[in-house]
Scaffold this active site. Structure first.
Site, PDB file in Angstrom:
ATOM      1  N   HIS A  39      -3.366  -6.365   1.783  1.00  0.00           N
ATOM      2  CA  HIS A  39      -3.030  -6.628   3.177  1.00  0.00           C
ATOM      3  C   HIS A  39      -4.013  -7.689   3.672  1.00  0.00           C
ATOM      4  O   HIS A  39      -4.552  -8.432   2.871  1.00  0.00           O
ATOM      5  CB  HIS A  39      -3.029  -5.341   4.006  1.00  0.00           C
ATOM      6  CG  HIS A  39      -4.331  -4.610   4.021  1.00  0.00           C
ATOM      7  ND1 HIS A  39      -4.638  -3.629   3.103  1.00  0.00           N
ATOM      8  CD2 HIS A  39      -5.393  -4.703   4.833  1.00  0.00           C
ATOM      9  CE1 HIS A  39      -5.845  -3.163   3.380  1.00  0.00           C
ATOM     10  NE2 HIS A  39      -6.334  -3.792   4.412  1.00  0.00           N
ATOM     11  N   CYS A  79       0.814  -1.216   0.000  1.00  0.00           N
ATOM     12  CA  CYS A  79       0.000   0.000   0.000  1.00  0.00           C
ATOM     13  C   CYS A  79       0.855   1.277   0.000  1.00  0.00           C
ATOM     14  O   CYS A  79       1.518   1.559  -0.974  1.00  0.00           O
ATOM     15  CB  CYS A  79      -0.969  -0.053   1.189  1.00  0.00           C
ATOM     16  SG  CYS A  79      -2.477   0.859   0.889  1.00  0.00           S
TER      17      CYS A  79
END
Lengths: 478, 253
Positions: free
Chosen positions: B201, B100
């Site tokens: 994630h 990210c």
């Protein structure tokens, strides 16, 4: 004295005799339609009718909540924060009701604007008027600006700001900004009651035009010395340096300062000292020179009680009365609930984010000496669809102390992986609530206690299963 | 020849206090435990602001996502302190897992909605632009790594950045479910040398133990390790399989 305050409140209801003005016709229609929806929803057995009626009424009159709130003879209290809203609202309601006031509150954890509206509708009469003295509303952090603008509360409590459900709310920072804008818009007659121990809440409070009432814990003996992994607001808002903590109570709440002296915990106006914890059963503390004993457990509940006490004082309740009244309070629905089954004690505790989970685990393992656990993880909208936060919870606390751990909920398999990497041996994951309960009961001896730590809808699922087996009442009856 | 001392495996966690919002600790724990279970001496070095200590010892770096406020603090430190030793370590064969925000910062730049450019450290050939809609939900990817078994990766995405790959980077995989890098080309993540960038994630590695092992093995090749002993991954793969089943269910609706 208690009766007189109730009588006084009722005496204020003279507005009843005013002729119905044209603009209230819309409100009355909205109230009646909303109430009808609630009755239908309960009759069809689809739930407690806790939000849909609000939805219907607001469609007819978008200002219905604002109008109903102005019917209250005394005013409102609004409670927000990541953890503890329901318990604190329950405590404030309990205190006000004991003083003889009629209180309207959104009890079932329906904390969006529709839930607050539905609660107000529920206590409105056939003429569309709300018959109550106080409103006590728990409000979701993201809904706060709207709720505060409509309700115009006398007191607004901000309990804490932890990381919670990033998929739904955006990040901590945008939530903090929303709360800041809501509190900045409060009139001078309104009091903001804020947690000084929470760095992100303190930052909000220090920027307000009118100084807030600060509350905080003051007892180093119950503190941890290191920040847990779930801590998330720990840099100075001015210079960006990592904050130094002298004490950590819950999550990132504690006694902190910036190493460059740019920012520090505001001095609390009201504190809890001499805190004595006794598992999930009870705690005692001194708040504003008054000794409090309460049948709620865990350090996180010390914050909730302190916040409720600060609110009560702001609304004019006497400390001695509050201490007496708090002795007999019950836990809010599902926040902490005890039940018996075949001689086993089940302790059901809502645990919905890293800060909350770490505290319920700490209480269950260290204080209550728990050995048998069910950990329920769901990923519905109300739980947060992203379950990555379980990796920030210190399940390592269970290591070598837990004898039985059942991973449960729709994401039981993720929980099983989490426990494996925490070094905690677990039973096979059980996504189906009935099977999870069976597995727990089978492994728990008669007379022993099992702790069921669950996210919001995992708790609802387990509770529904318990109801089906006749162990507890449905929630809209409690 | 019997070894008197256990072989080390070292994880370097970039900004553990600031870049840790999506349960990133799960990735760290997975790398460490899986090395430990195989008899390595697993070590964690926390690389906070201002430090570059022991970066040369690191086998796998982890660089996670943060909130905007924290990411700005990290950005300054990355340019001032971490960039040169990080580049040196990667040249020496260390691996990087960037998720990210970390993924974006390792690329050429991040362009905001107003057109403002924030240069990254250009370690990987990717660039990112702000998008309007946030991509949130489960992700299933068919991975572009031959040795992986199973071939799938599962995770959860939550980002508004649109990342586009240049010729030097290749996609980590093709999305079966979810939006991936940019929601338009059907690709997720990137691989460039020993650097792996992704939006997944959840945490990523606990439910993808085969990817964790890929990272461990790739970084230890330079220390003469070519095989990792097998572990019992039934618990991890059962959780992996649940996400695959959900994805199938979602697609058939």
């Amino acid at each position: 004295m208690l009766d007189r305050s109730g009588a006084r409140s009722r005496a204020l209801g003279v507005k009843d005799k005013k002729p119905i003005r044209k603009k209230s016709i819309r409100k009355t229609a909205a109230v009646l339609a909303g109430k009808a929806t609630g009755a239908l929803s309960r009759a069809s057995g689809r739930g407690g009718g806790t939000t849909l009626p609000g939805d219907v009424a607001r469609a007819i009159d978008p200002r219905v909540l604002s109008k109903l709130a102005s019917d209250l003879t005394q005013g409102s209290v609004v409670i927000t924060g990541t953890n503890g809203k329901t318990t604190t609202a329950r405590l404030v309601t309990w205190l006000l009701e004991g003083a003889g006031y009629r209180v309207v509150s959104n009890r079932a954890g329906a904390n969006l604007i529709f839930g607050a509206t539905a609660a107000a509708l529920n206590k409105a009469g056939p003429d569309g008027r709300l018959r109550a003295d106080w409103g006590v509303f728990e409000i979701d952090e993201a809904s706060l600006p709207k709720a505060v603008a409509e309700i115009q509360p006398k007191a607004t409590l901000v309990l804490n700001l932890f990381r919670d459900q990033l998929d739904r709310y955006g990040e901590l920072e945008s939530i903090a900004k929303k709360i800041e804008s809501a509190l900045s818009a409060l009139p001078d007659s309104s009091t903001a009651i804020l947690n000084a121990d929470d760095p992100r809440v303190a930052e909000i409070g220090l920027g307000l035009p009118k100084p807030p009432l600060w509350f905080g814990l003051d007892d180093i003996r119950v503190a941890m010395h290191d920040l847990p992994h779930a801590a998330d607001a720990r840099t100075c808002p001015k210079c960006g340096a990592s904050l130094h903590f002298d004490a950590v109570y819950v999550g990132h709440d504690g006694v902190y300062e910036c190493p460059n002296h740019d920012f520090a915990r505001p001095t609390p106006n009201i504190t809890a000292t001499n805190i004595k914890l006794d598992g999930f059963e009870r705690f005692s503390a001194d708040i504003a020179k008054t000794h409090i004993e309460i049948p709620l457990g865990g350090l996180y509940n010390t914050y909730n009680v302190l916040a409720a006490f600060a609110a009560g004082r702001t609304l004019g309740l006497k400390p001695k009365y509050m201490a007496e009244r708090l002795r007999n309070v019950e836990a809010a629905f599902g926040r902490q609930e005890r039940m018996e089954f075949r001689g086993r004690h089940l302790n059901l505790v809502l645990s919905k984010n890293p800060a909350g989970f770490n505290e319920t685990l700490r209480t269950a393992v260290d204080l209550a000496k728990g050995t048998n656990f069910l950990i329920g993880l769901n990923d519905r909208k109300a739980d947060g669809t992203d379950v990555s936060w379980i990796w920030d919870v210190d399940f390592e606390q269970l290591k070598a102390k837990a004898k039985v751990v059942v991973p449960a909920g729709s994401r039981a398999h993720d929980m099983a992986v989490r426990l494996k990497y925490a070094g905690v041996p677990a039973e096979p994951p059980q996504a189906e609530p009935g099977r999870a309960l069976d597995s727990l009961i089978k492994a728990t001896n008669e007379g022993d206690t099992a702790h069921l730590l669950c996210t919001y809808t995992a708790m609802l699922d387990l509770r529904a299963e318990l109801v089906r087996r006749g162990w507890a009442k449905p929630y809209w009856e409690t | 020849m019997p070894r008197s001392k256990k072989q080390a495996f070292t994880v370097g966690w970039l900004y553990p206090d600031l870049m840790n919002i999506y349960g990133d600790r799960g990735n760290i724990l997975t790398l460490l435990k899986r090395a430990e279970w195989r008899g390595f001496e697993a070590k964690l070095i926390e690389l906070g602001r201002g430090t570059t200590q022991q970066m040369e010892e690191v086998d796998v770096f982890f660089f996670g996502g943060g909130q905007d406020r924290e990411q700005a603090l990290v950005y300054a430190d990355l340019l001032e302190f971490k960039q040169p030793p990080l580049e040196q370590a990667v040249r020496n064969g260390a691996g990087v897992l960037a998720v990210c925000g970390g993924y974006q910062l390792l690329g050429h730049y991040y362009q905001t909605a107003d057109g403002e450019l924030f240069p990254g450290i250009a370690m990987i050939d990717v660039k990112t632009e702000a998008g309007k809609r946030r991509f949130i939900g489960d992700v299933v990817v068919d991975a572009n790594i031959d040795t992986l078994n199973p071939k799938t990766l599962v995770g959860f995405e939550n980002h508004s950045g649109r990342t586009f790959l240049g010729p030097k980077a290749r996609p980590l995989g093709k999305t079966r479910l979810g939006s991936g890098n940019n929601g338009s080309d059907g690709m997720e993540g990137c691989l460039q040398g020993t650097v792996l960038g992704t939006y997944m994630h959840g945490s990523l590695l606990p439910k993808n133990p085969h990817l964790a092992d890929y990272l461990i093995r790739s970084a230890l090749i330079r220390r003469g390790v070519d095989e990792l002993s097998p572990l019992d991954d039934s618990v991890e793969l059962a959780a992996h399989e649940r996400i695959l089943q959900r994805a199938q269910h979602a697609q058939s609706r």
